[in-house]
Design a protein around this motif. Structure first.
Motif, PDB file in Angstrom:
ATOM      1  N   TYR A 136     -14.259 -24.599   9.244  1.00  0.00           N
ATOM      2  CA  TYR A 136     -12.642 -24.345   8.195  1.00  0.00           C
ATOM      3  C   TYR A 136     -11.556 -25.615   8.850  1.00  0.00           C
ATOM      4  O   TYR A 136     -10.922 -26.162   8.772  1.00  0.00           O
ATOM      5  CB  TYR A 136     -11.222 -23.633   8.406  1.00  0.00           C
ATOM      6  CG  TYR A 136     -11.828 -23.329   6.352  1.00  0.00           C
ATOM      7  CD1 TYR A 136     -13.354 -23.437   6.051  1.00  0.00           C
ATOM      8  CD2 TYR A 136     -11.279 -22.097   6.432  1.00  0.00           C
ATOM      9  CE1 TYR A 136     -14.019 -22.908   4.717  1.00  0.00           C
ATOM     10  CE2 TYR A 136     -11.789 -21.633   5.064  1.00  0.00           C
ATOM     11  CZ  TYR A 136     -13.464 -21.763   3.947  1.00  0.00           C
ATOM     12  OH  TYR A 136     -13.973 -21.092   3.207  1.00  0.00           O
ATOM     13  N   TRP A 160      -5.448 -21.554   3.213  1.00  0.00           N
ATOM     14  CA  TRP A 160      -6.647 -21.219   2.505  1.00  0.00           C
ATOM     15  C   TRP A 160      -6.916 -19.944   1.198  1.00  0.00           C
ATOM     16  O   TRP A 160      -8.369 -19.943   1.650  1.00  0.00           O
ATOM     17  CB  TRP A 160      -7.599 -20.967   4.200  1.00  0.00           C
ATOM     18  CG  TRP A 160      -7.078 -22.536   4.574  1.00  0.00           C
ATOM     19  CD1 TRP A 160      -6.034 -22.376   5.746  1.00  0.00           C
ATOM     20  CD2 TRP A 160      -8.256 -23.470   5.096  1.00  0.00           C
ATOM     21  NE1 TRP A 160      -6.407 -24.022   6.495  1.00  0.00           N
ATOM     22  CE2 TRP A 160      -7.236 -24.293   5.682  1.00  0.00           C
ATOM     23  CE3 TRP A 160      -9.523 -23.728   4.062  1.00  0.00           C
ATOM     24  CZ2 TRP A 160      -7.501 -25.826   5.815  1.00  0.00           C
ATOM     25  CZ3 TRP A 160      -9.517 -24.789   4.212  1.00  0.00           C
ATOM     26  CH2 TRP A 160      -9.052 -26.382   5.647  1.00  0.00           C
ATOM     27  N   GLY A 163      -6.955 -22.012  -3.757  1.00  0.00           N
ATOM     28  CA  GLY A 163      -7.779 -22.920  -3.888  1.00  0.00           C
ATOM     29  C   GLY A 163      -6.821 -24.154  -3.536  1.00  0.00           C
ATOM     30  O   GLY A 163      -7.122 -25.294  -3.204  1.00  0.00           O
ATOM     31  N   VAL A 164      -5.992 -24.458  -4.130  1.00  0.00           N
ATOM     32  CA  VAL A 164      -5.021 -25.381  -4.429  1.00  0.00           C
ATOM     33  C   VAL A 164      -4.160 -25.533  -3.283  1.00  0.00           C
ATOM     34  O   VAL A 164      -3.923 -27.142  -2.681  1.00  0.00           O
ATOM     35  CB  VAL A 164      -3.439 -25.088  -5.466  1.00  0.00           C
ATOM     36  CG1 VAL A 164      -2.727 -26.477  -5.593  1.00  0.00           C
ATOM     37  CG2 VAL A 164      -4.448 -25.360  -6.948  1.00  0.00           C
ATOM     38  N   SER A 166      -5.603 -25.046  -0.301  1.00  0.00           N
ATOM     39  CA  SER A 166      -6.124 -25.725   0.523  1.00  0.00           C
ATOM     40  C   SER A 166      -7.012 -26.788   0.668  1.00  0.00           C
ATOM     41  O   SER A 166      -7.107 -28.011   1.150  1.00  0.00           O
ATOM     42  CB  SER A 166      -8.060 -24.852   0.619  1.00  0.00           C
ATOM     43  OG  SER A 166      -8.459 -24.563  -0.357  1.00  0.00           O
ATOM     44  N   SER A 167      -6.766 -27.172  -0.653  1.00  0.00           N
ATOM     45  CA  SER A 167      -6.973 -29.001  -1.027  1.00  0.00           C
ATOM     46  C   SER A 167      -6.091 -29.381  -0.383  1.00  0.00           C
ATOM     47  O   SER A 167      -6.150 -30.949   0.115  1.00  0.00           O
ATOM     48  CB  SER A 167      -7.397 -28.536  -2.477  1.00  0.00           C
ATOM     49  OG  SER A 167      -8.666 -28.364  -2.608  1.00  0.00           O
ATOM     50  N   ARG A 168      -4.836 -29.530  -0.476  1.00  0.00           N
ATOM     51  CA  ARG A 168      -3.396 -30.303  -0.359  1.00  0.00           C
ATOM     52  C   ARG A 168      -3.651 -30.458   1.193  1.00  0.00           C
ATOM     53  O   ARG A 168      -3.661 -31.283   1.704  1.00  0.00           O
ATOM     54  CB  ARG A 168      -2.526 -29.440  -0.753  1.00  0.00           C
ATOM     55  CG  ARG A 168      -1.764 -29.247  -2.294  1.00  0.00           C
ATOM     56  CD  ARG A 168      -0.494 -28.416  -2.325  1.00  0.00           C
ATOM     57  NE  ARG A 168      -0.553 -28.911  -4.157  1.00  0.00           N
ATOM     58  CZ  ARG A 168       0.225 -27.405  -4.541  1.00  0.00           C
ATOM     59  NH1 ARG A 168       0.591 -26.875  -3.692  1.00  0.00           N
ATOM     60  NH2 ARG A 168       0.793 -27.795  -5.498  1.00  0.00           N
ATOM     61  N   GLN A 170      -6.615 -29.528   2.774  1.00  0.00           N
ATOM     62  CA  GLN A 170      -7.391 -31.080   3.758  1.00  0.00           C
ATOM     63  C   GLN A 170      -7.005 -32.319   3.072  1.00  0.00           C
ATOM     64  O   GLN A 170      -7.666 -33.562   4.479  1.00  0.00           O
ATOM     65  CB  GLN A 170      -8.948 -30.286   3.023  1.00  0.00           C
ATOM     66  CG  GLN A 170      -9.053 -29.319   3.353  1.00  0.00           C
ATOM     67  CD  GLN A 170     -10.320 -28.759   2.770  1.00  0.00           C
ATOM     68  OE1 GLN A 170     -11.222 -29.314   2.347  1.00  0.00           O
ATOM     69  NE2 GLN A 170     -10.188 -27.456   2.061  1.00  0.00           N
ATOM     70  N   ALA A 171      -6.342 -32.888   2.354  1.00  0.00           N
ATOM     71  CA  ALA A 171      -6.219 -33.971   1.741  1.00  0.00           C
ATOM     72  C   ALA A 171      -5.204 -34.812   2.872  1.00  0.00           C
ATOM     73  O   ALA A 171      -5.300 -35.789   3.630  1.00  0.00           O
ATOM     74  CB  ALA A 171      -6.178 -33.992   0.493  1.00  0.00           C
TER      75      ALA A 171
END
Length: 240
Positions: A136, A160, A163-164, A166-168, A170-171
């Motif tokens: 991660y 983390w 899901g929403v 963690s996606s933000r 990561q982006a």
């Protein structure tokens, strides 16, 4: 000016700072950033020691400010909530704002020691292994260097486990990473990814997929497109 303090937090200072941080008044982005940083340091001083831009920061000359990000900052700071979850949302908005108004650089956060936890504790909270935590980290999970055993900010749990969020994270992490990489670093990273594909499939892209006319018929079409895109990115970098 007298500033009331409740539970260690300035209750009158935040509204004053936010009133000054009115982007519609024509305030420049650097001044706006400074006001938000000061407000965040004031509200979350149980978690934070300081926030500062990295030495390689370069600000844009002109930028359109995302009102959604400003609203998120204002709403988060105006709230009496000083939970880790509230701080996590405000921190993301500040990082996004910084990303939007700069062409290079990152924000450096210095945390209170009590706000940092170990990988073991974080793993328990997220119900993941240490190996997963390290994976991660490559995707954007935050850790602090040179602080000892406890090196993971508590807000990682908020980001983390959802899901929403963690996606933000990561982006945004990838956005910062790509723009701060040198050409040489980017070439090394792409070549590493290409070598992983070569090892997995036992040959070059042309050798493995050279005769494919319909990649959507493959078992792993995403590998085809990702591998092809990486190869094209590498060719473009060598031409620049």
């Amino acid at each position: 000016m007298q500033v009331q303090v409740s539970n260690g937090n300035n209750t009158e200072l935040i509204p004053i700072l936010l009133k000054k941080a009115d982007y519609e008044s024509g305030i420049d982005s650097l001044s706006l950033l400074s006001l938000y940083v000061f407000a965040i340091q004031s509200k979350y001083k149980r978690y934070l020691i300081g926030i500062s831009p990295s030495d390689n920061t370069v600000f844009k000359q002109n930028t359109d400010i995302d009102t959604n990000v400003i609203d998120a900052l204002n709403n988060g700071l105006e709230s009496m909530d000083v939970s880790v979850e509230n701080f996590a949302q405000v921190k993301y908005a500040l990082d996004k704002f910084f990303y939007d108004i700069t062409v290079k650089g990152t924000l450096i956060y210095t945390y209170q020691k009590s706000y940092l936890i170990s990988s073991s504790e974080l793993g328990k909270r997220l119900n993941i292994s240490r190996a997963t935590i390290h994976r991660y980290k490559e995707l954007g999970l935050e850790s602090v260097d040179s602080v000892g055993h406890n090196s993971y900010p508590r807000h990682n749990e908020f980001y983390w486990k959802d899901g929403v969020w963690s996606s933000r994270i990561q982006a945004l992490f990838q956005g910062f990473k790509i723009r701060n990489q040198t050409k040489k670093e980017l070439i090394v990273e792409i070549e590493h990814e290409l070598n992983l594909y070569k090892k997995e499939y036992g040959g070059t892209f042309e050798e493995v997929f050279g005769n494919i006319t319909d990649p959507y018929q493959l078992d792993e079409p995403d590998d085809y497109f990702d591998w092809k895109e990486l190869s094209e990115d590498l060719k473009r970098l060598f031409k620049v």
